[in-house]
Design a protein around this motif. Structure first.
Motif, PDB file in Angstrom:
ATOM      1  N   ILE A 266      14.830  10.148   3.120  1.00 47.39           N
ATOM      2  CA  ILE A 266      14.259   9.980   4.457  1.00 47.39           C
ATOM      3  C   ILE A 266      15.251   9.187   5.298  1.00 47.39           C
ATOM      4  N   LEU A 267      15.816   9.846   6.324  1.00 47.06           N
ATOM      5  CA  LEU A 267      16.840   9.236   7.161  1.00 47.06           C
ATOM      6  C   LEU A 267      16.183   8.638   8.403  1.00 47.06           C
ATOM      7  N   VAL A 268      16.108   7.327   8.465  1.00 45.50           N
ATOM      8  CA  VAL A 268      15.403   6.639   9.548  1.00 45.50           C
ATOM      9  C   VAL A 268      16.243   5.479  10.062  1.00 45.50           C
ATOM     10  N   GLY A 269      15.813   4.913  11.197  1.00 46.16           N
ATOM     11  CA  GLY A 269      16.489   3.760  11.765  1.00 46.16           C
ATOM     12  C   GLY A 269      16.093   2.469  11.076  1.00 46.16           C
ATOM     13  N   ALA A 270      16.785   1.388  11.438  1.00 46.79           N
ATOM     14  CA  ALA A 270      16.561   0.111  10.758  1.00 46.79           C
ATOM     15  C   ALA A 270      15.226  -0.525  11.109  1.00 46.79           C
ATOM     16  N   SER A 271      14.623  -0.141  12.243  1.00 47.37           N
ATOM     17  CA  SER A 271      13.286  -0.677  12.528  1.00 47.37           C
ATOM     18  C   SER A 271      12.277  -0.134  11.520  1.00 47.37           C
ATOM     19  N   THR A 272      12.518   1.062  11.003  1.00 46.97           N
ATOM     20  CA  THR A 272      11.686   1.569   9.903  1.00 46.97           C
ATOM     21  C   THR A 272      11.932   0.749   8.655  1.00 46.97           C
ATOM     22  N   GLY A 273      13.191   0.391   8.404  1.00 41.10           N
ATOM     23  CA  GLY A 273      13.482  -0.463   7.256  1.00 41.10           C
ATOM     24  C   GLY A 273      12.718  -1.768   7.337  1.00 41.10           C
ATOM     25  N   THR A 274      12.676  -2.371   8.524  1.00 42.17           N
ATOM     26  CA  THR A 274      11.905  -3.595   8.727  1.00 42.17           C
ATOM     27  C   THR A 274      10.443  -3.377   8.380  1.00 42.17           C
ATOM     28  N   ALA A 275       9.866  -2.291   8.902  1.00 41.82           N
ATOM     29  CA  ALA A 275       8.448  -2.013   8.689  1.00 41.82           C
ATOM     30  C   ALA A 275       8.144  -1.708   7.226  1.00 41.82           C
ATOM     31  N   VAL A 276       9.036  -1.003   6.548  1.00 38.36           N
ATOM     32  CA  VAL A 276       8.794  -0.667   5.145  1.00 38.36           C
ATOM     33  C   VAL A 276       8.881  -1.912   4.268  1.00 38.36           C
ATOM     34  N   VAL A 277       9.825  -2.805   4.542  1.00 38.86           N
ATOM     35  CA  VAL A 277       9.878  -4.068   3.792  1.00 38.86           C
ATOM     36  C   VAL A 277       8.540  -4.794   3.929  1.00 38.86           C
ATOM     37  N   ALA A 278       8.025  -4.871   5.157  1.00 39.68           N
ATOM     38  CA  ALA A 278       6.736  -5.528   5.382  1.00 39.68           C
ATOM     39  C   ALA A 278       5.607  -4.796   4.673  1.00 39.68           C
ATOM     40  N   ALA A 279       5.630  -3.470   4.702  1.00 38.81           N
ATOM     41  CA  ALA A 279       4.577  -2.683   4.062  1.00 38.81           C
ATOM     42  C   ALA A 279       4.568  -2.867   2.554  1.00 38.81           C
ATOM     43  N   LEU A 280       5.743  -2.972   1.950  1.00 36.90           N
ATOM     44  CA  LEU A 280       5.805  -3.166   0.499  1.00 36.90           C
ATOM     45  C   LEU A 280       5.306  -4.564   0.120  1.00 36.90           C
ATOM     46  N   ARG A 281       5.567  -5.543   0.957  1.00 42.25           N
ATOM     47  CA  ARG A 281       5.003  -6.872   0.695  1.00 42.25           C
ATOM     48  C   ARG A 281       3.477  -6.803   0.689  1.00 42.25           C
ATOM     49  N   VAL A 282       2.930  -6.112   1.669  1.00 44.95           N
ATOM     50  CA  VAL A 282       1.478  -5.963   1.755  1.00 44.95           C
ATOM     51  C   VAL A 282       0.950  -5.193   0.554  1.00 44.95           C
ATOM     52  N   ALA A 283       1.610  -4.099   0.212  1.00 45.76           N
ATOM     53  CA  ALA A 283       1.130  -3.230  -0.867  1.00 45.76           C
ATOM     54  C   ALA A 283       1.129  -3.941  -2.210  1.00 45.76           C
ATOM     55  N   ARG A 284       2.073  -4.853  -2.426  1.00 44.74           N
ATOM     56  CA  ARG A 284       2.122  -5.573  -3.703  1.00 44.74           C
ATOM     57  C   ARG A 284       0.898  -6.471  -3.902  1.00 44.74           C
ATOM     58  N   GLU A 285       0.217  -6.786  -2.822  1.00 42.02           N
ATOM     59  CA  GLU A 285      -0.983  -7.630  -2.912  1.00 42.02           C
ATOM     60  C   GLU A 285      -2.233  -6.816  -3.229  1.00 42.02           C
ATOM     61  N   LEU A 286      -2.120  -5.491  -3.223  1.00 43.50           N
ATOM     62  CA  LEU A 286      -3.289  -4.619  -3.308  1.00 43.50           C
ATOM     63  C   LEU A 286      -3.389  -3.934  -4.655  1.00 43.50           C
ATOM     64  N   GLY A 287      -4.571  -3.464  -4.974  1.00 37.15           N
ATOM     65  CA  GLY A 287      -4.800  -2.674  -6.171  1.00 37.15           C
ATOM     66  C   GLY A 287      -4.689  -1.189  -5.873  1.00 37.15           C
ATOM     67  N   PRO A 288      -5.087  -0.352  -6.804  1.00 35.81           N
ATOM     68  CA  PRO A 288      -4.945   1.101  -6.654  1.00 35.81           C
ATOM     69  C   PRO A 288      -5.790   1.692  -5.526  1.00 35.81           C
ATOM     70  N   ASP A 289      -6.775   0.965  -5.048  1.00 35.74           N
ATOM     71  CA  ASP A 289      -7.590   1.480  -3.938  1.00 35.74           C
ATOM     72  C   ASP A 289      -6.946   1.228  -2.576  1.00 35.74           C
ATOM     73  N   GLY A 290      -5.868   0.479  -2.559  1.00 35.43           N
ATOM     74  CA  GLY A 290      -5.197   0.203  -1.292  1.00 35.43           C
ATOM     75  C   GLY A 290      -4.420   1.415  -0.799  1.00 35.43           C
ATOM     76  N   LEU A 291      -4.445   1.634   0.500  1.00 35.13           N
ATOM     77  CA  LEU A 291      -3.675   2.721   1.110  1.00 35.13           C
ATOM     78  C   LEU A 291      -3.022   2.177   2.376  1.00 35.13           C
ATOM     79  N   VAL A 292      -1.721   2.004   2.306  1.00 37.99           N
ATOM     80  CA  VAL A 292      -0.948   1.431   3.403  1.00 37.99           C
ATOM     81  C   VAL A 292      -0.248   2.548   4.163  1.00 37.99           C
ATOM     82  N   VAL A 293      -0.423   2.571   5.462  1.00 36.01           N
ATOM     83  CA  VAL A 293       0.316   3.494   6.323  1.00 36.01           C
ATOM     84  C   VAL A 293       1.303   2.678   7.136  1.00 36.01           C
ATOM     85  N   VAL A 294       2.579   3.036   7.022  1.00 39.86           N
ATOM     86  CA  VAL A 294       3.629   2.333   7.749  1.00 39.86           C
ATOM     87  C   VAL A 294       4.286   3.318   8.703  1.00 39.86           C
ATOM     88  N   LEU A 295       4.459   2.897   9.934  1.00 42.19           N
ATOM     89  CA  LEU A 295       4.982   3.793  10.959  1.00 42.19           C
ATOM     90  C   LEU A 295       6.503   3.752  10.993  1.00 42.19           C
TER      91      LEU A 295
END
Length: 440
Positions: A266-295
């Motif tokens: 997936i070829l994206v800009g660095a603002s996506t990289g910023t958002a994905v880093v944040a999304a993975l931090r959030v996702a690590r706090e969640l169990g299998p029922d968590g569903l994170v959508v990152v823009l």
């Protein structure tokens, strides 16, 4: 059907490799698949539609906007399709690919100095407002304060995410630039279901509590020049929508951006990289029922000369694939002596060396100032009287070299009469080198 009918309804793509070890699902909202290449197509279309409806923008009119690039591209695409002229003002820090795209759509592009105060007549917003007022038929889109910007995401982006996840989305993560995306889509998702909204912000941006100093991720965050009289936030951004803000450093953002290309395809800009880093931090706090959508706001094709260019990474001091040395960081790097440009000669330590003069009221992260903070330099050990203003002694700011850059490359691309080079680590000045140390 026209090209504008292709705006929106972008797919969700599940991340599978960068999410290793995470139980929750993380899906990327692929806004780079909009016809203009970014999420800004939605806001651009919404703003133009609203202006046409009110009569602010009339047939044969001129669309004017100040932008880092993506909103301008969306507006230029619409202008081409609907028969308007487009005047777009961009800062000189915007990527060359964005400027080329704007011109390809037929926009008239005005490049101005970035990193100046909002009150400065050279500021993007000042030039755009003046051009809109002086141009017959001119209409200023004004994405930062236009309610049609967040309105686009309340009406389209938020409902799409809810529908695509079958209402199972638990967390929505988006970067904050003008604030329109997170404010609009986030508000819809919070009203419709128990969705937690998370803003992703560059570490130095003031949205998340940073010092407002420069950063390297385009199209996101909020920079504040140290001479700014009043820090004005966009009206498009509603800070109350975000439940929390995750601050992400430039290095993490850029590294994730490159990982997404090489591990997820997936070829994206660095603002996506910023958002994905944040999304993975959030996702690590969640169990299998968590569903994170990152823009994912835009395509990496707009940044091939920056975040995906190994030479650019080395010049700016970010980690890059190894090359034969010696590298700048292998040599005699001296600590940077920093002094306010408002100071006096007597404030400087004895030589030898050089002092970097900082803009008034500059706030610095612990890793050192950004190159844009440096207003000039003064050799140490001079004969000036102690009460001589440093501003009167100031020489040009030294050119920069990245700590991971080959010495030969750095010396070849910088002026031969530059006695000193400022050394960058992760984009911040962490020392200086003397050219004479390499030519004895």
């Amino acid at each position: 059907m026209s090209v504008l009918d292709a705006v929106g309804n972008t797919p969700l793509i599940r991340l599978t490799r960068v999410t290793a070890g995470i139980d929750a699902a993380v899906h990327l909202k692929a806004e780079f698949l909009n016809p203009g290449g970014s999420v800004k197509d939605r806001a651009a279309l919404s703003m133009v539609d609203a202006a046409e409806a009110t009569g602010e923008l009339r047939p044969g009119g001129v669309i004017v906007e100040g932008t880092s690039g993506n909103t301008g591209i969306g507006l230029a695409m619409i202008a081409a399709q609907r028969g308007y002229r487009a005047l777009v003002v961009v800062p000189d820090k915007s990527s060359g690919e964005k400027l080329a795209a704007l011109r390809a759509y037929g926009a008239e592009v005005i490049v101005t100095t970035g990193g100046v105060t909002r009150e400065d007549p050279r500021h993007v917003s000042q030039i755009a407002a003046r051009l809109a007022a002086e141009t017959p038929g001119g209409w200023l889109a004004g994405q930062y304060d236009n309610p049609a910007n967040p309105g686009a995401h309340y009406a389209t982006t938020g409902p799409e995410i809810w529908r695509q996840t079958g209402g199972r989305v638990t967390h929505f993560v988006a970067g904050v630039g003008t604030g329109g995306t997170i404010s609009g889509a986030g508000a819809y998702l919070r009203e419709t279901g128990a969705v937690t909204v998370v803003g992703a912000d560059p570490e130095n941006s003031v949205y998340g509590g940073g010092d407002g100093s420069p950063y390297y991720v385009e199209s996101i965050g909020h920079y504040v020049h140290p001479d700014t009289t009043e820090d004005v936030w966009p009206q498009s951004y509603d800070p109350k929508v975000a439940d929390r803000i995750e601050r992400v450093g430039d290095r993490e953002s850029i590294e994730m951006t490159r990982r997404l290309a090489r591990e997820e395809g997936i070829l994206v800009g660095a603002s996506t990289g910023t958002a994905v880093v944040a999304a993975l931090r959030v996702a690590r706090e969640l169990g299998p029922d968590g569903l994170v959508v990152v823009l994912a706001p835009d395509s990496g094709r707009a940044y091939l000369s920056k975040y995906f260019d190994d030479g650019w990474l080395r010049r700016t001091g970010f980690p890059a694939p190894a090359v034969p040395g010696p590298l700048i960081g292998d040599g005699p790097v001296r600590p940077a002596v920093l002094a306010p440009i408002t100071g006096r000669a007597g404030d400087l330590p004895a030589g030898p060396g050089v002092a970097l003069l900082l803009l008034p009221r500059t706030q610095r992260a612990g890793t050192g100032p950004a190159p844009g903070d440096v207003a000039g330099s003064v050799p140490l050990g001079g004969a000036a009287a102690a009460d001589t203003p440093l501003a009167a002694l100031a020489e040009p700011a030294p050119p920069t070299a990245g700590v991971h850059e080959p010495v030969a490359d750095a010396l070849a691309r910088t002026p031969a009469d530059a006695r000193w080079l400022a050394v960058l680590t992760d984009g911040r000045i962490t020392g200086v080198i003397a050219r004479a140390d390499y030519f004895r």
